[in-house]
Design an enzyme around this catalytic site. Sequence first.
Site, PDB file in Angstrom:
ATOM      1  N   HIS A 103      30.257   6.585   3.817  1.00  0.00           N
ATOM      2  CA  HIS A 103      31.169   7.661   3.411  1.00  0.00           C
ATOM      3  C   HIS A 103      31.564   8.452   4.657  1.00  0.00           C
ATOM      4  O   HIS A 103      30.904   9.420   5.053  1.00  0.00           O
ATOM      5  CB  HIS A 103      30.519   8.572   2.369  1.00  0.00           C
ATOM      6  CG  HIS A 103      31.497   9.501   1.721  1.00  0.00           C
ATOM      7  ND1 HIS A 103      31.773   9.474   0.366  1.00  0.00           N
ATOM      8  CD2 HIS A 103      32.312  10.461   2.231  1.00  0.00           C
ATOM      9  CE1 HIS A 103      32.686  10.386   0.079  1.00  0.00           C
ATOM     10  NE2 HIS A 103      33.023  11.016   1.211  1.00  0.00           N
ATOM     11  N   HIS A 158      35.232   9.722   6.708  1.00  0.00           N
ATOM     12  CA  HIS A 158      36.707   9.790   6.756  1.00  0.00           C
ATOM     13  C   HIS A 158      37.153   9.725   8.207  1.00  0.00           C
ATOM     14  O   HIS A 158      36.711  10.544   9.026  1.00  0.00           O
ATOM     15  CB  HIS A 158      37.196  11.097   6.135  1.00  0.00           C
ATOM     16  CG  HIS A 158      36.867  11.222   4.682  1.00  0.00           C
ATOM     17  ND1 HIS A 158      37.757  10.899   3.690  1.00  0.00           N
ATOM     18  CD2 HIS A 158      35.726  11.609   4.056  1.00  0.00           C
ATOM     19  CE1 HIS A 158      37.191  11.100   2.504  1.00  0.00           C
ATOM     20  NE2 HIS A 158      35.956  11.532   2.693  1.00  0.00           N
ATOM     21  N   ASP A 189      42.241   5.782   0.832  1.00  0.00           N
ATOM     22  CA  ASP A 189      41.916   6.926  -0.013  1.00  0.00           C
ATOM     23  C   ASP A 189      43.188   7.630  -0.471  1.00  0.00           C
ATOM     24  O   ASP A 189      44.052   7.969   0.350  1.00  0.00           O
ATOM     25  CB  ASP A 189      41.051   7.899   0.817  1.00  0.00           C
ATOM     26  CG  ASP A 189      40.090   8.687  -0.042  1.00  0.00           C
ATOM     27  OD1 ASP A 189      39.763   8.229  -1.151  1.00  0.00           O
ATOM     28  OD2 ASP A 189      39.654   9.778   0.399  1.00  0.00           O
ATOM     29  N   GLY A 213      40.060  14.491  -2.384  1.00  0.00           N
ATOM     30  CA  GLY A 213      40.831  15.680  -2.755  1.00  0.00           C
ATOM     31  C   GLY A 213      40.077  16.564  -3.735  1.00  0.00           C
ATOM     32  O   GLY A 213      38.848  16.548  -3.780  1.00  0.00           O
ATOM     33  N   GLU A 260      31.512  16.391  -6.937  1.00  0.00           N
ATOM     34  CA  GLU A 260      31.318  17.156  -5.699  1.00  0.00           C
ATOM     35  C   GLU A 260      31.574  18.641  -5.973  1.00  0.00           C
ATOM     36  O   GLU A 260      30.727  19.475  -5.665  1.00  0.00           O
ATOM     37  CB  GLU A 260      32.271  16.634  -4.607  1.00  0.00           C
ATOM     38  CG  GLU A 260      32.163  17.370  -3.276  1.00  0.00           C
ATOM     39  CD  GLU A 260      33.223  16.925  -2.252  1.00  0.00           C
ATOM     40  OE1 GLU A 260      34.233  16.324  -2.654  1.00  0.00           O
ATOM     41  OE2 GLU A 260      33.023  17.200  -1.051  1.00  0.00           O
ATOM     42  N   ASP A 314      30.360  12.020   6.044  1.00  0.00           N
ATOM     43  CA  ASP A 314      31.615  12.488   5.427  1.00  0.00           C
ATOM     44  C   ASP A 314      32.687  12.814   6.476  1.00  0.00           C
ATOM     45  O   ASP A 314      33.544  11.978   6.745  1.00  0.00           O
ATOM     46  CB  ASP A 314      31.327  13.688   4.511  1.00  0.00           C
ATOM     47  CG  ASP A 314      32.398  13.914   3.455  1.00  0.00           C
ATOM     48  OD1 ASP A 314      33.313  13.098   3.371  1.00  0.00           O
ATOM     49  OD2 ASP A 314      32.302  14.906   2.704  1.00  0.00           O
TER      50      ASP A 314
HETATM   51  N1  ADE Z   1      38.575  14.332   2.040  1.00  0.00           N
HETATM   52  C1  ADE Z   1      37.790  14.329   3.129  1.00  0.00           C
HETATM   53  N2  ADE Z   1      36.550  14.745   2.847  1.00  0.00           N
HETATM   54  C2  ADE Z   1      36.550  15.030   1.519  1.00  0.00           C
HETATM   55  C3  ADE Z   1      35.574  15.503   0.632  1.00  0.00           C
HETATM   56  N3  ADE Z   1      34.331  15.782   1.033  1.00  0.00           N
HETATM   57  N4  ADE Z   1      35.925  15.691  -0.647  1.00  0.00           N
HETATM   58  C4  ADE Z   1      37.173  15.425  -1.070  1.00  0.00           C
HETATM   59  N5  ADE Z   1      38.133  14.965  -0.277  1.00  0.00           N
HETATM   60  C5  ADE Z   1      37.830  14.770   1.015  1.00  0.00           C
HETATM   61 ZN    ZN Z   2      34.501  12.436   1.472  1.00  0.00          ZN
END
Ligand code: ADE
Ligand code: ZN
Length: 357
Positions: A39, A41, A160, A194, A224, A301
């Site tokens: 996970h 980005h 994504d 998002g 989340e 993340d």
């Molecule tokens: N885009 C990048 N990180 C994110 C996260 N933790 N939650 C939702 N969208 C994201």
């Molecule tokens: Zn994320």
Amino acid sequence: MHRFPWSRAAAVCVLSHPLVLWSVDSNSFIRHLPKAELHLHLEGTVTPETLVELSARHDSTPLHPAQAQALFQYTDFSGFLLAFKAITEQLRSADDYELVTWRMAQRLADQGVVHAEVYVSVGVVYYWRRCEFEPLFLGMERARLRAESELGLSILWIFDAVRHFGPREAARVFRKAAELRPQFPSVIGIGIGGDERRTGAEPFRNLYMEARDAGLRLTAHAGETIGPEGIWGALNIGAERLGHALSAIQDPELMGVLAERQVPLEICISSNLRTGCCLLPQEHPVRRYFDAGLMITLNSDDPALFLSNLEDEYRLAQESFGFTQEHLRELASNSIEASFLPPERKVEILRRLESLE
Ligand code: ADE
Ligand code: ZN
């Protein structure tokens, strides 16, 4: 922003403590664990320094370092998403994507990461930048191939979509992944990120089925910023792997289902603390998930935005949540098993993992 009891200053204190040898050994153990980051980005790996460099390429009045630093300041989840968007807006050419992918790969290899499944926010490119993604993707691919040959690091891409832009925008993202996959098998799956508070998983059900039929693997950020209903929703549309799943702890029935089905969870502790989704370290459910037999993995993340990286997440698990070295080995093993790698490569990495002293 939330302050951490285990800040870098605290880590320095450990050096003058008799446990220093144990700590150095432990760092070395974590470094040498062959592990996967599931996970991560791409845009969230861009540091303020790189952002200044990118701005110098494009802007007539380039960003000043202090302005770049300021972009990384946020106080809540919505502010974090705005910071993420501001970074993505500086990624404009194939060369930019190649640069940030290569830098990400170098940092991953430095931490003993052997495989990464990386989210790229194609949804932001389409919706905010209004440009084609494919030319940019070619830059990412150049760096991916270089990482594989020079660093021995494999990378797979997850396209994504931004859930609060809605299903029509997500369809463009998922269909581009399906279109590119035959020529670029590194495009392995799709996901939705998002703001869950604005859009749940259900509106994406048909698109998830379509993506699955196109041979793509299905992930989703879930639970989340909202309760367990977000996780049920993601499971109901066929998500195979869940990002965060922070609120599963509130629902014993859901905990039972996650344990029984061994649904891989992409846990991101520092992220949850920095965005304010989890207010206190002692409230984070990571250890309770592990003890309940859930299939958890550790992840960073958006490391540049959360001032963390995968090694830090393993250290945090050990120092603040009581995970032993053998537990960490199990978490690394989970990361390989839960990856979308072919079985032969999983077996090869798992053998190395088991033989690590
Ligand atoms: N885009 C990048 N990180 C994110 C996260 N933790 N939650 C939702 N969208 C994201
Ligand atoms: Zn994320």
